[in-house]
Write a protein that holds these residues in place. Structure first.
Motif, PDB file in Angstrom:
ATOM      1  N   THR A  68       0.870  -1.032   0.413  1.00 46.40           N
ATOM      2  CA  THR A  68      -0.084   0.453   0.112  1.00 46.40           C
ATOM      3  C   THR A  68       0.592   1.341   0.024  1.00 46.40           C
ATOM      4  O   THR A  68       0.373   2.157   0.822  1.00 46.40           O
ATOM      5  CB  THR A  68      -0.840  -0.184   1.359  1.00 46.40           C
ATOM      6  OG1 THR A  68      -0.533   0.205   2.769  1.00 46.40           O
ATOM      7  CG2 THR A  68      -1.885  -1.030   0.890  1.00 46.40           C
ATOM      8  N   THR A  69       2.148   1.402  -0.823  1.00 40.46           N
ATOM      9  CA  THR A  69       3.294   2.427  -0.694  1.00 40.46           C
ATOM     10  C   THR A  69       2.652   3.540  -1.297  1.00 40.46           C
ATOM     11  O   THR A  69       3.137   4.842  -1.235  1.00 40.46           O
ATOM     12  CB  THR A  69       4.185   2.121  -1.208  1.00 40.46           C
ATOM     13  OG1 THR A  69       4.314   1.312  -1.992  1.00 40.46           O
ATOM     14  CG2 THR A  69       5.085   1.489   0.212  1.00 40.46           C
ATOM     15  N   ASP A  70       1.769   3.770  -2.483  1.00 36.33           N
ATOM     16  CA  ASP A  70       1.680   4.039  -3.520  1.00 36.33           C
ATOM     17  C   ASP A  70       0.257   5.665  -2.760  1.00 36.33           C
ATOM     18  O   ASP A  70      -0.714   5.028  -2.724  1.00 36.33           O
ATOM     19  CB  ASP A  70       1.531   4.137  -4.643  1.00 36.33           C
ATOM     20  CG  ASP A  70       0.232   3.370  -5.251  1.00 36.33           C
ATOM     21  OD1 ASP A  70      -0.813   4.217  -5.611  1.00 36.33           O
ATOM     22  OD2 ASP A  70       0.330   1.712  -5.095  1.00 36.33           O
ATOM     23  N   HIS A  71       0.117   6.927  -3.522  1.00 31.21           N
ATOM     24  CA  HIS A  71      -1.080   7.244  -3.002  1.00 31.21           C
ATOM     25  C   HIS A  71      -1.915   6.598  -3.571  1.00 31.21           C
ATOM     26  O   HIS A  71      -3.173   6.795  -2.494  1.00 31.21           O
ATOM     27  CB  HIS A  71      -0.775   8.506  -3.485  1.00 31.21           C
ATOM     28  CG  HIS A  71       0.313   9.271  -3.246  1.00 31.21           C
ATOM     29  ND1 HIS A  71       2.003  10.291  -3.914  1.00 31.21           N
ATOM     30  CD2 HIS A  71       0.466   9.931  -1.792  1.00 31.21           C
ATOM     31  CE1 HIS A  71       2.518  10.757  -2.925  1.00 31.21           C
ATOM     32  NE2 HIS A  71       2.047  10.960  -1.329  1.00 31.21           N
ATOM     33  N   ASN A  72      -2.591   6.208  -4.843  1.00 36.26           N
ATOM     34  CA  ASN A  72      -4.082   5.905  -5.263  1.00 36.26           C
ATOM     35  C   ASN A  72      -4.371   4.584  -4.459  1.00 36.26           C
ATOM     36  O   ASN A  72      -5.375   4.818  -3.866  1.00 36.26           O
ATOM     37  CB  ASN A  72      -3.377   5.850  -6.734  1.00 36.26           C
ATOM     38  CG  ASN A  72      -3.169   6.272  -7.938  1.00 36.26           C
ATOM     39  OD1 ASN A  72      -4.047   7.992  -7.487  1.00 36.26           O
ATOM     40  ND2 ASN A  72      -2.841   6.950  -9.154  1.00 36.26           N
ATOM     41  N   THR A  73      -3.397   3.745  -3.739  1.00 35.83           N
ATOM     42  CA  THR A  73      -3.570   3.281  -2.907  1.00 35.83           C
ATOM     43  C   THR A  73      -4.415   3.780  -1.603  1.00 35.83           C
ATOM     44  O   THR A  73      -5.066   2.495  -0.541  1.00 35.83           O
ATOM     45  CB  THR A  73      -2.361   1.517  -2.777  1.00 35.83           C
ATOM     46  OG1 THR A  73      -2.018   1.472  -4.368  1.00 35.83           O
ATOM     47  CG2 THR A  73      -2.675   0.336  -2.040  1.00 35.83           C
ATOM     48  N   VAL A  74      -3.345   4.238  -0.891  1.00 35.57           N
ATOM     49  CA  VAL A  74      -4.110   4.832   0.169  1.00 35.57           C
ATOM     50  C   VAL A  74      -4.775   5.269   0.360  1.00 35.57           C
ATOM     51  O   VAL A  74      -5.582   4.934   1.209  1.00 35.57           O
ATOM     52  CB  VAL A  74      -3.010   5.584   0.851  1.00 35.57           C
ATOM     53  CG1 VAL A  74      -3.483   6.740   2.052  1.00 35.57           C
ATOM     54  CG2 VAL A  74      -1.190   5.083   0.605  1.00 35.57           C
ATOM     55  N   ALA A  75      -5.592   6.052  -1.106  1.00 35.03           N
ATOM     56  CA  ALA A  75      -7.164   6.573  -1.236  1.00 35.03           C
ATOM     57  C   ALA A  75      -8.178   5.543  -1.721  1.00 35.03           C
ATOM     58  O   ALA A  75      -8.996   5.635  -0.810  1.00 35.03           O
ATOM     59  CB  ALA A  75      -6.695   7.713  -2.474  1.00 35.03           C
ATOM     60  N   ARG A  76      -7.882   4.402  -2.316  1.00 37.79           N
ATOM     61  CA  ARG A  76      -8.598   3.782  -1.884  1.00 37.79           C
ATOM     62  C   ARG A  76      -9.146   2.562  -1.011  1.00 37.79           C
ATOM     63  O   ARG A  76     -10.185   2.463  -1.095  1.00 37.79           O
ATOM     64  CB  ARG A  76      -8.049   3.052  -3.145  1.00 37.79           C
ATOM     65  CG  ARG A  76      -8.936   1.623  -3.565  1.00 37.79           C
ATOM     66  CD  ARG A  76      -7.799  -0.338  -3.913  1.00 37.79           C
ATOM     67  NE  ARG A  76      -8.964  -0.845  -4.475  1.00 37.79           N
ATOM     68  CZ  ARG A  76      -8.409  -1.967  -5.235  1.00 37.79           C
ATOM     69  NH1 ARG A  76      -7.682  -2.185  -6.139  1.00 37.79           N
ATOM     70  NH2 ARG A  76      -9.427  -3.039  -5.204  1.00 37.79           N
ATOM     71  N   VAL A 116      -4.946   9.576   1.548  1.00 35.18           N
ATOM     72  CA  VAL A 116      -6.189   9.426   2.646  1.00 35.18           C
ATOM     73  C   VAL A 116      -7.645  10.481   2.147  1.00 35.18           C
ATOM     74  O   VAL A 116      -8.786   9.996   2.555  1.00 35.18           O
ATOM     75  CB  VAL A 116      -5.707   9.821   3.916  1.00 35.18           C
ATOM     76  CG1 VAL A 116      -7.201   9.237   5.560  1.00 35.18           C
ATOM     77  CG2 VAL A 116      -4.711   8.414   5.059  1.00 35.18           C
ATOM     78  N   LEU A 117      -7.013  12.501   2.274  1.00 34.93           N
ATOM     79  CA  LEU A 117      -8.201  12.794   2.240  1.00 34.93           C
ATOM     80  C   LEU A 117      -8.979  12.415   1.123  1.00 34.93           C
ATOM     81  O   LEU A 117     -10.517  12.529   1.010  1.00 34.93           O
ATOM     82  CB  LEU A 117      -8.056  15.009   2.552  1.00 34.93           C
ATOM     83  CG  LEU A 117      -7.179  14.479   4.156  1.00 34.93           C
ATOM     84  CD1 LEU A 117      -6.813  15.812   4.370  1.00 34.93           C
ATOM     85  CD2 LEU A 117      -8.770  14.326   5.334  1.00 34.93           C
ATOM     86  N   LYS A 118      -8.469  12.655   0.267  1.00 35.09           N
ATOM     87  CA  LYS A 118      -8.314  12.294  -1.489  1.00 35.09           C
ATOM     88  C   LYS A 118      -9.634  11.168  -1.253  1.00 35.09           C
ATOM     89  O   LYS A 118     -10.553  11.199  -1.495  1.00 35.09           O
ATOM     90  CB  LYS A 118      -7.162  11.614  -2.278  1.00 35.09           C
ATOM     91  CG  LYS A 118      -8.159  11.695  -4.166  1.00 35.09           C
ATOM     92  CD  LYS A 118      -6.246  12.129  -4.657  1.00 35.09           C
ATOM     93  CE  LYS A 118      -6.955  11.757  -5.970  1.00 35.09           C
ATOM     94  NZ  LYS A 118      -6.246  10.894  -6.374  1.00 35.09           N
ATOM     95  N   GLY A 119      -8.777   9.931  -0.785  1.00 34.78           N
ATOM     96  CA  GLY A 119      -9.671   8.605  -0.747  1.00 34.78           C
ATOM     97  C   GLY A 119     -11.334   9.198  -0.021  1.00 34.78           C
ATOM     98  O   GLY A 119     -12.427   8.486  -0.373  1.00 34.78           O
ATOM     99  N   LEU A 120     -11.075   9.350   1.117  1.00 31.08           N
ATOM    100  CA  LEU A 120     -12.557  10.050   1.824  1.00 31.08           C
ATOM    101  C   LEU A 120     -13.576  11.240   1.480  1.00 31.08           C
ATOM    102  O   LEU A 120     -14.628  10.593   1.056  1.00 31.08           O
ATOM    103  CB  LEU A 120     -12.075  11.264   3.237  1.00 31.08           C
ATOM    104  CG  LEU A 120     -11.543  10.361   4.769  1.00 31.08           C
ATOM    105  CD1 LEU A 120     -11.146  11.766   5.598  1.00 31.08           C
ATOM    106  CD2 LEU A 120     -13.187  10.162   5.409  1.00 31.08           C
ATOM    107  N   ARG A 121     -12.667  12.127   0.306  1.00 32.96           N
ATOM    108  CA  ARG A 121     -13.678  13.055  -0.862  1.00 32.96           C
ATOM    109  C   ARG A 121     -13.825  11.969  -1.562  1.00 32.96           C
ATOM    110  O   ARG A 121     -15.127  12.663  -2.499  1.00 32.96           O
ATOM    111  CB  ARG A 121     -13.321  13.627  -0.910  1.00 32.96           C
ATOM    112  CG  ARG A 121     -13.011  14.829   0.488  1.00 32.96           C
ATOM    113  CD  ARG A 121     -11.876  16.746  -1.063  1.00 32.96           C
ATOM    114  NE  ARG A 121     -11.849  17.239   0.539  1.00 32.96           N
ATOM    115  CZ  ARG A 121     -10.533  17.396   1.000  1.00 32.96           C
ATOM    116  NH1 ARG A 121      -9.412  16.684   0.436  1.00 32.96           N
ATOM    117  NH2 ARG A 121      -9.713  17.891   2.016  1.00 32.96           N
ATOM    118  N   SER A 122     -13.397  11.273  -2.074  1.00 31.65           N
ATOM    119  CA  SER A 122     -13.993  10.720  -3.295  1.00 31.65           C
ATOM    120  C   SER A 122     -15.113   9.492  -2.588  1.00 31.65           C
ATOM    121  O   SER A 122     -16.019   9.073  -4.139  1.00 31.65           O
ATOM    122  CB  SER A 122     -12.983   9.361  -3.833  1.00 31.65           C
ATOM    123  OG  SER A 122     -12.492   8.641  -3.225  1.00 31.65           O
TER     124      SER A 122
END
Ligand code: 5GP
Length: 359
Positions: A68-76, A116-122
């Motif tokens: 889970t190292t990259d930003h997209n995976t963290v958001a997902r 993380v916040l991007k994931g929340l908002r999505s």
């Protein structure tokens, strides 16, 4: 199980990377195997084992963190974890995660939290309230619009930033400063977690004290291993909550009760990691009978194959508690959340509006 699912619930101890869906973890693992980045035969025994010791659980986290190292995976994973909690009627979630720096993918602690916040908002499938309540923010418990005959799920989400016991004093201070910067986006507190056999918690005292002085809430993983001095000193610090409390001795119970510090109870996690020998001797009963503030939590729903409804069902079955008692347990948790009084009011109203069903 039905009523445990439909009952409104509060989750206060859930680690993001411990709460990943099995299907997502498998997908991410396969992708890395495909790239030759990991060899399945080397990790298979950790992934497939059922009861893992505390040490083995931390080996698993190291593996999960590779996935889970990259930003997209963290958001997902953030999006999926919140959707999963909302789907079982968790109405307030305090999600905790350790901000990570990973230079190879251009990730700083700050950009990790932003992901993380991007994931929340999505999230579009449920209504999420994730900024501190203010006049113009969404009010959660107005009647929910019906979609396909079902009311849309709604959930408050607040974040705790975790300090890992492998970090330095400076790194912990960076996390606290980041939490302060991110307060406007729903970060409400700091957690101390990570392998309890590593390091000395006093390394983080300056950062924890600073967090408290600045008005952040603090919760500590406490008593996951027998370490009498650490437990006593942590209780002396008077965090606003503690997690686990497995290896408490009589003097610790006395100190805990006189300080009234709420305890985040993780039944399945404690039994699976063998920090409690079996559910029937779990300290939940002791604290519940003493009317000590406590809240049932999942800890790592992915790693331990559980969910909050299941934890309520296990507590009800193991300790002979009925719906009414379980509802009250859930409702009482409102008082231990780290969000502001306006949100507490909203949550109290929500619980009151359905109380008759569980009476
Ligand atoms: P993350 O912070 O990466 O989102 O979630 C996983 C991390 O949470 C782990 O690497 C570990 O630091 C912490 N964690 C998860 N479960 C436990 C637990 O049961 N005990 C402790 N002490 N830390 C945990």
């Amino acid at each position: 199980m039905e009523w445990c699912v439909s009952m409104p619930k509060i989750e206060l101890h859930a680690h993001l990377n411990g709460s990943i869906r099995d299907s997502t973890l498998l997908e991410l693992t396969k992708a890395l195997i495909g790239k030759g980045a990991i060899n399945f035969s080397e990790v298979e025994h950790i992934i497939l084992k059922y009861n893992r010791s505390v040490e083995e659980v931390f080996k698993l986290f190291d593996l999960i963190h590779i996935l889970t190292t990259d930003h997209n995976t963290v958001a997902r994973i953030t999006r999926e974890v919140i959707e999963d909690f909302a789907s079982e009627n968790v109405v307030y979630l305090e999600l905790r995660t350790t901000p990570k720096r990973n230079d190879s993918v251009g990730m700083s602690k700050r950009s990790y939290v932003e992901a993380v916040l991007k994931g929340l908002r999505s999230i579009t499938s449920v209504d999420v309230d994730f900024i501190p309540h203010c006049e113009d923010s969404k009010t959660l418990f107005t009647p929910a619009p019906a979609i396909d005959g079902h009311a849309r799920k709604r959930i408050f989400v607040r974040l705790l930033l975790s300090i890992d016991r492998r970090e330095t004093t400076e790194a912990a201070m960076d996390t606290v400063k980041l939490a302060l910067e991110m307060r406007p986006y729903g970060v409400v507190g700091i957690d101390l977690s990570g392998n309890p056999s590593i390091g000395d918690w006093t390394t983080y005292l300056p950062a924890l004290k600073f967090a408290r002085e600045q008005g952040l809430y603090v919760t500590l993983h406490c008593g996951e291993l027998p370490n009498s001095k650490e437990i006593k000193n942590m209780l002396d610090f008077r965090p606003q909550r503690i997690g686990h409390a497995c290896f408490f001795e009589d003097e610790h119970w006395r100190q805990l009760k006189s300080s009234n510090i709420p305890v985040e109870i993780c039944l399945t996690s404690n039994v699976r990691t063998m920090t409690v020998p079996s559910i029937d001797v779990h300290h939940f009963a002791h604290l519940y009978n003493a009317k000590h503030p406590l809240v049932l939590c999942t800890d790592d729903s992915g790693v331990f194959s559980t969910c909050l409804s299941k934890e309520y069902k296990i507590a009800a079955d193991s300790f002979g508690l009925g719906r009414r008692e379980m509802f009250e347990l859930s409702r009482n948790a409102v008082e231990y959340i780290f969000a502001d009084s306006k949100i507490k009011e909203d949550l109290r109203r929500n619980f009151n509006s359905v109380a008759k069903k569980y009476g």
